[in-house]
Design a protein around this motif. Structure first.
Motif, PDB file in Angstrom:
ATOM      1  N   PHE A  11      29.784  28.914 -14.206  1.00 46.61           N
ATOM      2  CA  PHE A  11      30.516  28.011 -15.095  1.00 46.61           C
ATOM      3  C   PHE A  11      29.913  28.008 -16.498  1.00 46.61           C
ATOM      4  O   PHE A  11      28.720  27.833 -16.672  1.00 46.61           O
ATOM      5  CB  PHE A  11      30.511  26.590 -14.519  1.00 46.61           C
ATOM      6  CG  PHE A  11      31.268  25.600 -15.349  1.00 46.61           C
ATOM      7  CD1 PHE A  11      32.643  25.697 -15.472  1.00 46.61           C
ATOM      8  CD2 PHE A  11      30.612  24.576 -16.001  1.00 46.61           C
ATOM      9  CE1 PHE A  11      33.351  24.784 -16.247  1.00 46.61           C
ATOM     10  CE2 PHE A  11      31.302  23.669 -16.760  1.00 46.61           C
ATOM     11  CZ  PHE A  11      32.677  23.766 -16.885  1.00 46.61           C
ATOM     12  N   LYS A  12      30.768  28.210 -17.516  1.00 44.90           N
ATOM     13  CA  LYS A  12      30.321  28.300 -18.904  1.00 44.90           C
ATOM     14  C   LYS A  12      30.708  27.106 -19.750  1.00 44.90           C
ATOM     15  O   LYS A  12      30.199  26.934 -20.845  1.00 44.90           O
ATOM     16  CB  LYS A  12      30.879  29.561 -19.541  1.00 44.90           C
ATOM     17  CG  LYS A  12      30.370  30.834 -18.901  1.00 44.90           C
ATOM     18  CD  LYS A  12      30.974  32.051 -19.552  1.00 44.90           C
ATOM     19  CE  LYS A  12      30.486  33.318 -18.874  1.00 44.90           C
ATOM     20  NZ  LYS A  12      31.091  34.514 -19.458  1.00 44.90           N
ATOM     21  N   GLY A  13      31.646  26.273 -19.274  1.00 45.79           N
ATOM     22  CA  GLY A  13      32.033  25.091 -20.041  1.00 45.79           C
ATOM     23  C   GLY A  13      33.510  25.058 -20.344  1.00 45.79           C
ATOM     24  O   GLY A  13      34.331  25.595 -19.609  1.00 45.79           O
ATOM     25  N   GLY A  14      33.866  24.433 -21.464  1.00 46.46           N
ATOM     26  CA  GLY A  14      35.262  24.313 -21.856  1.00 46.46           C
ATOM     27  C   GLY A  14      35.470  23.042 -22.650  1.00 46.46           C
ATOM     28  O   GLY A  14      34.559  22.557 -23.326  1.00 46.46           O
ATOM     29  N   SER A  15      36.676  22.471 -22.539  1.00 50.14           N
ATOM     30  CA  SER A  15      36.958  21.233 -23.249  1.00 50.14           C
ATOM     31  C   SER A  15      37.797  20.303 -22.386  1.00 50.14           C
ATOM     32  O   SER A  15      38.602  20.749 -21.574  1.00 50.14           O
ATOM     33  CB  SER A  15      37.661  21.512 -24.583  1.00 50.14           C
ATOM     34  OG  SER A  15      38.958  22.006 -24.353  1.00 50.14           O
ATOM     35  N   VAL A  16      37.568  19.007 -22.588  1.00 49.95           N
ATOM     36  CA  VAL A  16      38.306  17.971 -21.879  1.00 49.95           C
ATOM     37  C   VAL A  16      38.728  16.936 -22.917  1.00 49.95           C
ATOM     38  O   VAL A  16      37.885  16.436 -23.665  1.00 49.95           O
ATOM     39  CB  VAL A  16      37.448  17.302 -20.781  1.00 49.95           C
ATOM     40  CG1 VAL A  16      38.240  16.233 -20.061  1.00 49.95           C
ATOM     41  CG2 VAL A  16      36.924  18.341 -19.794  1.00 49.95           C
ATOM     42  N   SER A  17      40.031  16.646 -22.972  1.00 51.44           N
ATOM     43  CA  SER A  17      40.561  15.683 -23.923  1.00 51.44           C
ATOM     44  C   SER A  17      41.411  14.653 -23.204  1.00 51.44           C
ATOM     45  O   SER A  17      42.134  14.987 -22.264  1.00 51.44           O
ATOM     46  CB  SER A  17      41.428  16.386 -24.975  1.00 51.44           C
ATOM     47  OG  SER A  17      40.690  17.357 -25.658  1.00 51.44           O
ATOM     48  N   ALA A  18      41.330  13.414 -23.683  1.00 45.57           N
ATOM     49  CA  ALA A  18      42.189  12.355 -23.146  1.00 45.57           C
ATOM     50  C   ALA A  18      42.620  11.463 -24.300  1.00 45.57           C
ATOM     51  O   ALA A  18      41.783  10.940 -25.035  1.00 45.57           O
ATOM     52  CB  ALA A  18      41.445  11.538 -22.094  1.00 45.57           C
ATOM     53  N   TYR A  19      43.922  11.350 -24.474  1.00 40.60           N
ATOM     54  CA  TYR A  19      44.503  10.499 -25.500  1.00 40.60           C
ATOM     55  C   TYR A  19      45.444   9.525 -24.803  1.00 40.60           C
ATOM     56  O   TYR A  19      46.486   9.922 -24.305  1.00 40.60           O
ATOM     57  CB  TYR A  19      45.254  11.340 -26.542  1.00 40.60           C
ATOM     58  CG  TYR A  19      44.382  12.429 -27.123  1.00 40.60           C
ATOM     59  CD1 TYR A  19      43.385  12.122 -28.042  1.00 40.60           C
ATOM     60  CD2 TYR A  19      44.528  13.748 -26.716  1.00 40.60           C
ATOM     61  CE1 TYR A  19      42.565  13.113 -28.561  1.00 40.60           C
ATOM     62  CE2 TYR A  19      43.712  14.736 -27.236  1.00 40.60           C
ATOM     63  CZ  TYR A  19      42.738  14.418 -28.153  1.00 40.60           C
ATOM     64  OH  TYR A  19      41.923  15.392 -28.655  1.00 40.60           O
ATOM     65  N   LEU A  20      45.013   8.268 -24.701  1.00 43.55           N
ATOM     66  CA  LEU A  20      45.763   7.249 -23.960  1.00 43.55           C
ATOM     67  C   LEU A  20      46.026   7.705 -22.536  1.00 43.55           C
ATOM     68  O   LEU A  20      47.066   7.429 -21.955  1.00 43.55           O
ATOM     69  CB  LEU A  20      47.084   6.918 -24.669  1.00 43.55           C
ATOM     70  CG  LEU A  20      46.941   6.222 -26.017  1.00 43.55           C
ATOM     71  CD1 LEU A  20      48.270   6.211 -26.739  1.00 43.55           C
ATOM     72  CD2 LEU A  20      46.415   4.818 -25.847  1.00 43.55           C
ATOM     73  N   GLY A  21      45.095   8.450 -21.983  1.00 47.89           N
ATOM     74  CA  GLY A  21      45.208   8.958 -20.619  1.00 47.89           C
ATOM     75  C   GLY A  21      43.839   9.067 -19.996  1.00 47.89           C
ATOM     76  O   GLY A  21      42.850   8.574 -20.539  1.00 47.89           O
ATOM     77  N   GLY A  22      43.764   9.738 -18.845  1.00 46.27           N
ATOM     78  CA  GLY A  22      42.494   9.854 -18.159  1.00 46.27           C
ATOM     79  C   GLY A  22      42.358  11.159 -17.405  1.00 46.27           C
ATOM     80  O   GLY A  22      43.348  11.779 -17.036  1.00 46.27           O
ATOM     81  N   SER A  23      41.122  11.589 -17.212  1.00 49.01           N
ATOM     82  CA  SER A  23      40.828  12.813 -16.476  1.00 49.01           C
ATOM     83  C   SER A  23      39.595  12.624 -15.611  1.00 49.01           C
ATOM     84  O   SER A  23      38.711  11.841 -15.945  1.00 49.01           O
ATOM     85  CB  SER A  23      40.564  13.977 -17.433  1.00 49.01           C
ATOM     86  OG  SER A  23      41.703  14.310 -18.172  1.00 49.01           O
ATOM     87  N   GLU A  24      39.559  13.364 -14.514  1.00 50.17           N
ATOM     88  CA  GLU A  24      38.374  13.458 -13.668  1.00 50.17           C
ATOM     89  C   GLU A  24      37.999  14.928 -13.573  1.00 50.17           C
ATOM     90  O   GLU A  24      38.857  15.769 -13.308  1.00 50.17           O
ATOM     91  CB  GLU A  24      38.662  12.930 -12.265  1.00 50.17           C
ATOM     92  CG  GLU A  24      38.930  11.456 -12.191  1.00 50.17           C
ATOM     93  CD  GLU A  24      39.251  10.995 -10.769  1.00 50.17           C
ATOM     94  OE1 GLU A  24      39.208  11.813  -9.834  1.00 50.17           O
ATOM     95  OE2 GLU A  24      39.547   9.810 -10.613  1.00 50.17           O
ATOM     96  N   VAL A  25      36.720  15.226 -13.783  1.00 47.60           N
ATOM     97  CA  VAL A  25      36.228  16.596 -13.678  1.00 47.60           C
ATOM     98  C   VAL A  25      35.079  16.586 -12.678  1.00 47.60           C
ATOM     99  O   VAL A  25      34.057  15.937 -12.898  1.00 47.60           O
ATOM    100  CB  VAL A  25      35.764  17.139 -15.044  1.00 47.60           C
ATOM    101  CG1 VAL A  25      35.216  18.548 -14.904  1.00 47.60           C
ATOM    102  CG2 VAL A  25      36.903  17.097 -16.063  1.00 47.60           C
ATOM    103  N   ASP A  26      35.252  17.305 -11.586  1.00 48.80           N
ATOM    104  CA  ASP A  26      34.261  17.360 -10.515  1.00 48.80           C
ATOM    105  C   ASP A  26      33.519  18.686 -10.596  1.00 48.80           C
ATOM    106  O   ASP A  26      34.090  19.747 -10.341  1.00 48.80           O
ATOM    107  CB  ASP A  26      34.966  17.213  -9.162  1.00 48.80           C
ATOM    108  CG  ASP A  26      34.001  17.174  -7.988  1.00 48.80           C
ATOM    109  OD1 ASP A  26      32.808  17.496  -8.163  1.00 48.80           O
ATOM    110  OD2 ASP A  26      34.455  16.828  -6.885  1.00 48.80           O
ATOM    111  N   LEU A  27      32.254  18.628 -10.962  1.00 53.51           N
ATOM    112  CA  LEU A  27      31.422  19.834 -11.081  1.00 53.51           C
ATOM    113  C   LEU A  27      30.422  19.962  -9.936  1.00 53.51           C
ATOM    114  O   LEU A  27      29.509  20.779  -9.998  1.00 53.51           O
ATOM    115  CB  LEU A  27      30.669  19.821 -12.414  1.00 53.51           C
ATOM    116  CG  LEU A  27      31.535  19.888 -13.675  1.00 53.51           C
ATOM    117  CD1 LEU A  27      30.699  19.649 -14.912  1.00 53.51           C
ATOM    118  CD2 LEU A  27      32.228  21.235 -13.757  1.00 53.51           C
TER     119      LEU A  27
END
Length: 129
Positions: free
Chosen positions: A29-45
């Motif tokens: 895994f090298k990374g990336g981007s996660v964005s949330a605008y009036l929303g939500g995210s879950e990232v399980d590493l």
């Protein structure tokens, strides 16, 4: 919330007025981007292995919430720029001194301080272990 597995070495997650999640199963895994605008995210590493050169995740969040689940034995460097917001690290980050580092660079606007009275769950949370 939509959830899916990501087997690639990078992730790109964007939530606008919605929610989604990713479980990363990459062994490099090298990374990336996660964005949330009036929303939500879950990232399980918890099933990912960081690349030997390390990994960087750029996080941008405006009046939203993002939760990262990290394995207990991961070197973590959390870099936060917050405007009326905040970032939490839950659990006990290990004192790992060797191996690859996950760098989480966060830009947060209108979280916790202002938005919590309207949306109490708005936050950026890194859960270790």
């Amino acid at each position: 919330m939509t959830r899916e597995d990501s087997q690639g070495d990078t992730i790109y997650v964007s939530s606008i007025l919605s929610g989604n999640g990713k479980r990363v199963v990459s062994s490099h895994f090298k990374g990336g981007s996660v964005s949330a605008y009036l929303g939500g995210s879950e990232v399980d590493l918890t099933s990912a292995t960081i690349a030997s050169e390390g990994a960087v995740i750029d996080v941008n969040c405006i009046m939203g919430g993002i939760e990262f689940k990290l394995p207990a034995k991961m070197k973590l460097q959390n870099e936060v720029t917050a405007i009326l917001g905040g970032s939490d690290v839950e659990g006990s980050p290990s004192s790992v001194t060797e191996g690859s580092t996950l760098i989480v660079r966060e830009v947060l606007v209108l979280l916790e301080a202002l938005a919590s009275s309207i949306y109490p769950s708005l936050d950026i949370t890194l859960i270790v272990g």
